[in-house]
Design a protein around this motif. Structure first.
Motif, PDB file in Angstrom:
ATOM      1  N   TYR A  60      -3.914  -1.082   4.303  1.00  0.00           N
ATOM      2  CA  TYR A  60      -5.177  -1.044   4.846  1.00  0.00           C
ATOM      3  C   TYR A  60      -5.560   0.208   5.097  1.00  0.00           C
ATOM      4  N   GLU A  61      -4.629   1.422   4.980  1.00  0.00           N
ATOM      5  CA  GLU A  61      -4.837   2.108   5.539  1.00  0.00           C
ATOM      6  C   GLU A  61      -5.151   3.353   4.900  1.00  0.00           C
ATOM      7  N   GLY A  62      -6.712   4.634   5.310  1.00  0.00           N
ATOM      8  CA  GLY A  62      -6.586   5.396   4.467  1.00  0.00           C
ATOM      9  C   GLY A  62      -7.727   5.292   3.041  1.00  0.00           C
ATOM     10  N   GLY A  63      -8.268   5.671   2.540  1.00  0.00           N
ATOM     11  CA  GLY A  63      -9.187   5.384   1.520  1.00  0.00           C
ATOM     12  C   GLY A  63      -9.073   4.933   0.477  1.00  0.00           C
ATOM     13  N   TYR A  64     -10.095   4.657  -0.758  1.00  0.00           N
ATOM     14  CA  TYR A  64      -8.889   3.751  -1.984  1.00  0.00           C
ATOM     15  C   TYR A  64      -7.854   4.939  -2.176  1.00  0.00           C
ATOM     16  N   LEU A  65      -8.008   6.067  -2.655  1.00  0.00           N
ATOM     17  CA  LEU A  65      -6.262   6.298  -2.862  1.00  0.00           C
ATOM     18  C   LEU A  65      -5.183   6.721  -2.394  1.00  0.00           C
ATOM     19  N   GLU A  66      -5.564   6.641  -1.040  1.00  0.00           N
ATOM     20  CA  GLU A  66      -4.338   6.076  -0.591  1.00  0.00           C
ATOM     21  C   GLU A  66      -4.114   4.216  -0.220  1.00  0.00           C
ATOM     22  N   ARG A  67      -4.866   3.538  -0.125  1.00  0.00           N
ATOM     23  CA  ARG A  67      -4.130   1.677  -0.155  1.00  0.00           C
ATOM     24  C   ARG A  67      -4.150   1.984  -2.075  1.00  0.00           C
ATOM     25  N   GLY A  68      -4.257   2.729  -3.121  1.00  0.00           N
ATOM     26  CA  GLY A  68      -4.544   2.017  -4.036  1.00  0.00           C
ATOM     27  C   GLY A  68      -2.281   2.491  -4.425  1.00  0.00           C
ATOM     28  N   LEU A  69      -2.184   3.712  -4.364  1.00  0.00           N
ATOM     29  CA  LEU A  69      -0.677   4.502  -3.927  1.00  0.00           C
ATOM     30  C   LEU A  69      -0.022   2.806  -3.118  1.00  0.00           C
ATOM     31  N   TRP A  70      -0.300   2.811  -1.890  1.00  0.00           N
ATOM     32  CA  TRP A  70       0.965   1.354  -1.741  1.00  0.00           C
ATOM     33  C   TRP A  70       0.727   0.141  -2.092  1.00  0.00           C
ATOM     34  N   GLY A  71      -0.754   0.333  -3.216  1.00  0.00           N
ATOM     35  CA  GLY A  71       0.010  -1.145  -3.318  1.00  0.00           C
ATOM     36  C   GLY A  71       0.722  -0.916  -4.987  1.00  0.00           C
ATOM     37  N   LEU A  72       1.204   0.472  -4.764  1.00  0.00           N
ATOM     38  CA  LEU A  72       2.047   0.179  -6.377  1.00  0.00           C
ATOM     39  C   LEU A  72       3.249   0.670  -5.350  1.00  0.00           C
ATOM     40  N   ILE A  73       3.657   1.083  -4.088  1.00  0.00           N
ATOM     41  CA  ILE A  73       4.840   1.289  -3.454  1.00  0.00           C
ATOM     42  C   ILE A  73       5.571   0.383  -2.564  1.00  0.00           C
ATOM     43  N   GLY A  74       4.489  -0.265  -2.492  1.00  0.00           N
ATOM     44  CA  GLY A  74       4.542  -0.837  -1.255  1.00  0.00           C
ATOM     45  C   GLY A  74       5.648  -2.118  -0.497  1.00  0.00           C
ATOM     46  N   ARG A  75       5.385  -2.693  -1.882  1.00  0.00           N
ATOM     47  CA  ARG A  75       7.134  -3.401  -1.597  1.00  0.00           C
ATOM     48  C   ARG A  75       8.403  -3.038  -2.886  1.00  0.00           C
ATOM     49  N   THR A  76       9.265  -3.364  -1.916  1.00  0.00           N
ATOM     50  CA  THR A  76      10.781  -3.593  -2.167  1.00  0.00           C
ATOM     51  C   THR A  76      10.668  -3.634  -3.686  1.00  0.00           C
ATOM     52  N   ALA A  77      12.376  -4.117  -4.356  1.00  0.00           N
ATOM     53  CA  ALA A  77      13.347  -4.476  -5.548  1.00  0.00           C
ATOM     54  C   ALA A  77      13.091  -5.704  -5.213  1.00  0.00           C
ATOM     55  N   SER A  78      13.726  -6.107  -4.034  1.00  0.00           N
ATOM     56  CA  SER A  78      12.834  -7.243  -4.028  1.00  0.00           C
ATOM     57  C   SER A  78      11.938  -7.963  -3.642  1.00  0.00           C
ATOM     58  N   GLY A  79      10.544  -7.459  -3.344  1.00  0.00           N
ATOM     59  CA  GLY A  79       9.410  -7.847  -2.667  1.00  0.00           C
ATOM     60  C   GLY A  79       9.185  -8.217  -1.330  1.00  0.00           C
ATOM     61  N   ALA A  80       9.546  -7.303  -0.838  1.00  0.00           N
ATOM     62  CA  ALA A  80       9.455  -7.230   0.967  1.00  0.00           C
ATOM     63  C   ALA A  80       8.933  -6.287   1.191  1.00  0.00           C
ATOM     64  N   ARG A  81       8.126  -5.896   2.322  1.00  0.00           N
ATOM     65  CA  ARG A  81       7.333  -5.601   2.816  1.00  0.00           C
ATOM     66  C   ARG A  81       7.760  -4.000   3.267  1.00  0.00           C
ATOM     67  N   ARG A  82       7.100  -2.636   2.759  1.00  0.00           N
ATOM     68  CA  ARG A  82       8.175  -1.213   3.194  1.00  0.00           C
ATOM     69  C   ARG A  82       7.362  -1.170   4.244  1.00  0.00           C
ATOM     70  N   TRP A  83       8.560  -0.465   5.158  1.00  0.00           N
ATOM     71  CA  TRP A  83       7.345   0.690   5.922  1.00  0.00           C
ATOM     72  C   TRP A  83       7.710   1.321   6.428  1.00  0.00           C
ATOM     73  N   THR A  84       6.654   2.596   6.949  1.00  0.00           N
ATOM     74  CA  THR A  84       6.562   3.947   6.820  1.00  0.00           C
ATOM     75  C   THR A  84       7.393   4.767   7.849  1.00  0.00           C
ATOM     76  N   ASP A  85       6.730   6.163   7.635  1.00  0.00           N
ATOM     77  CA  ASP A  85       7.774   7.289   8.461  1.00  0.00           C
ATOM     78  C   ASP A  85       7.497   5.727   9.757  1.00  0.00           C
ATOM     79  N   ASP A  86       6.273   5.599  10.626  1.00  0.00           N
ATOM     80  CA  ASP A  86       6.489   4.893  12.164  1.00  0.00           C
ATOM     81  C   ASP A  86       7.844   4.566  12.429  1.00  0.00           C
ATOM     82  N   THR A  87       8.104   3.584  11.249  1.00  0.00           N
ATOM     83  CA  THR A  87       9.226   2.767  11.988  1.00  0.00           C
ATOM     84  C   THR A  87      10.337   3.644  11.488  1.00  0.00           C
ATOM     85  N   GLN A  88      10.904   4.110  10.190  1.00  0.00           N
ATOM     86  CA  GLN A  88      11.941   5.561  10.161  1.00  0.00           C
ATOM     87  C   GLN A  88      12.453   6.307  11.178  1.00  0.00           C
TER      88      GLN A  88
END
Length: 342
Positions: A60-88
């Motif tokens: 839900y972060e940011g605008g359409y572009l940011e949300r669209g990008l996270w839609g592409l990379i927001g899951r791991t290869a196994s399908g888990a929800r990825r976290w961001t720099d906050d958790t890292q």
């Protein structure tokens, strides 16, 4: 328990000092027999709540572009929800403290730089700074080179709950540790004040304080006007029981990437939803829009430190990236800050 856990923890403690910082040690003599297990669960709840708020807020972060990008990379290869720099970066702090037993700012800066990946969603300023550190620059020289007064974003605050866990019994050292850990990347007074607010709130949540005690204790460390104004408004809402809409919270407290526009928001939401399900809190944060993942991470850490890992939604944890690693790091961090009962 004849007295509050927080009072007992404060009375039964000692601190180990080192050149770069001080770590708290929790005594197993404190409280009833299962107090140690309860505190460990809250350690786990804090880190898992942070990561879950982060991962579930990222789409839900940011605008359409940011949300669209996270839609592409927001899951791991196994399908888990990825976290961001906050958790890292929270993991970086926890693992540095586990490895060294003290807050070593040089080690922390190197871990931040080594962990940097663009796909974690680092802000542009933090990305440039961490790349310079990775190439050998001293963080003391570059933390004000991108923004002359230092960054006043919420990057120092989003990882500050780890400081709150480790310095829970040493509030004076906690404030300085939060300031120092934030200053590596966020040296502006507003960025630092956000870190102190979140670390202080986490300390009180871990100790079993009430929502108002957490709020008042954390707010006592703030004196920058943008924080003071928002804290006064949020205090009125909490004390009166008034529950403004997500739109009103975002408008009045903020929902941006600046520390002053997000830290009070996260604290207020965490305390307002403390007796309610975690998922209900995250849904509210999503409706606030803006910097959803970081507000979710900060609120999730406070909520988790107060309620414990067992109250987090199990189905969502099963879908969280590296959940077993997060749980193990939290347990190891607890052990690092515990005096063995020999």
């Amino acid at each position: 328990m004849p007295r509050s856990l927080l009072k007992c923890l404060i009375e039964k403690h000692y601190c180990a000092s080192a050149a770069m910082g001080t770590l708290l040690f929790l005594s197993p003599e404190c409280g009833v027999k299962d107090s140690a297990a309860m505190i460990q669960e809250r350690f786990e709840g804090c880190l898992l709540g942070l990561a879950l708020g982060d991962a579930m807020g990222a789409p839900y972060e940011g605008g359409y572009l940011e949300r669209g990008l996270w839609g592409l990379i927001g899951r791991t290869a196994s399908g888990a929800r990825r976290w961001t720099d906050d958790t890292q970066m929270s993991l970086d702090i926890a693992e540095s403290l586990i490895a060294l037993g003290v807050l070593d700012l040089d080690d922390l800066a190197h871990r931040f730089a080594a962990s940097y990946r663009w796909s974690r969603g680092y802000g542009p300023g933090a990305a440039r700074l961490l790349k310079r550190i990775a190439k050998g620059a001293d963080w003391r020289e570059v933390n004000r080179s991108i923004y002359p007064g230092g960054s006043f974003g919420n990057g120092g605050a989003m990882r500050a709950p780890m400081i709150g866990l480790c310095y829970a019994q040493c509030p004076e050292q906690l404030v300085e540790a939060a300031r120092l850990s934030a200053s590596i990347t966020h040296a502006h007074p507003l960025g630092i004040e956000g870190a102190v607010l979140l670390a202080s709130a986490t300390r009180l949540a871990l100790g079993g304080a009430t929502a108002l005690e957490i709020f008042q204790g954390a707010a006592a460390h703030c004196n920058q006007e943008p924080f003071v104004q928002r804290l006064a408004l949020a205090a009125g809402w909490l004390q009166s029981g008034q529950e403004p809409s997500a739109k009103e919270v975002a408008r009045s407290l903020g929902n941006g990437i600046e520390a002053s526009q997000s830290c009070v928001t996260a604290l207020y939401i965490a305390l307002r939803f403390l007796p309610r399900p975690f998922a209900e809190m995250l849904a509210f944060i999503a409706h606030c829009r803006g910097d959803v993942d970081t507000i979710g991470a900060m609120a999730g850490a406070i909520w988790g430190a107060a309620r414990g890992a067992s109250h987090l939604p199990a189905a969502e944890l099963d879908q969280l990236e590296a959940c077993s690693r997060l749980r193990a790091v939290a347990a190891a961090l607890y052990q690092t800050t515990t005096v063995e009962n020999t």
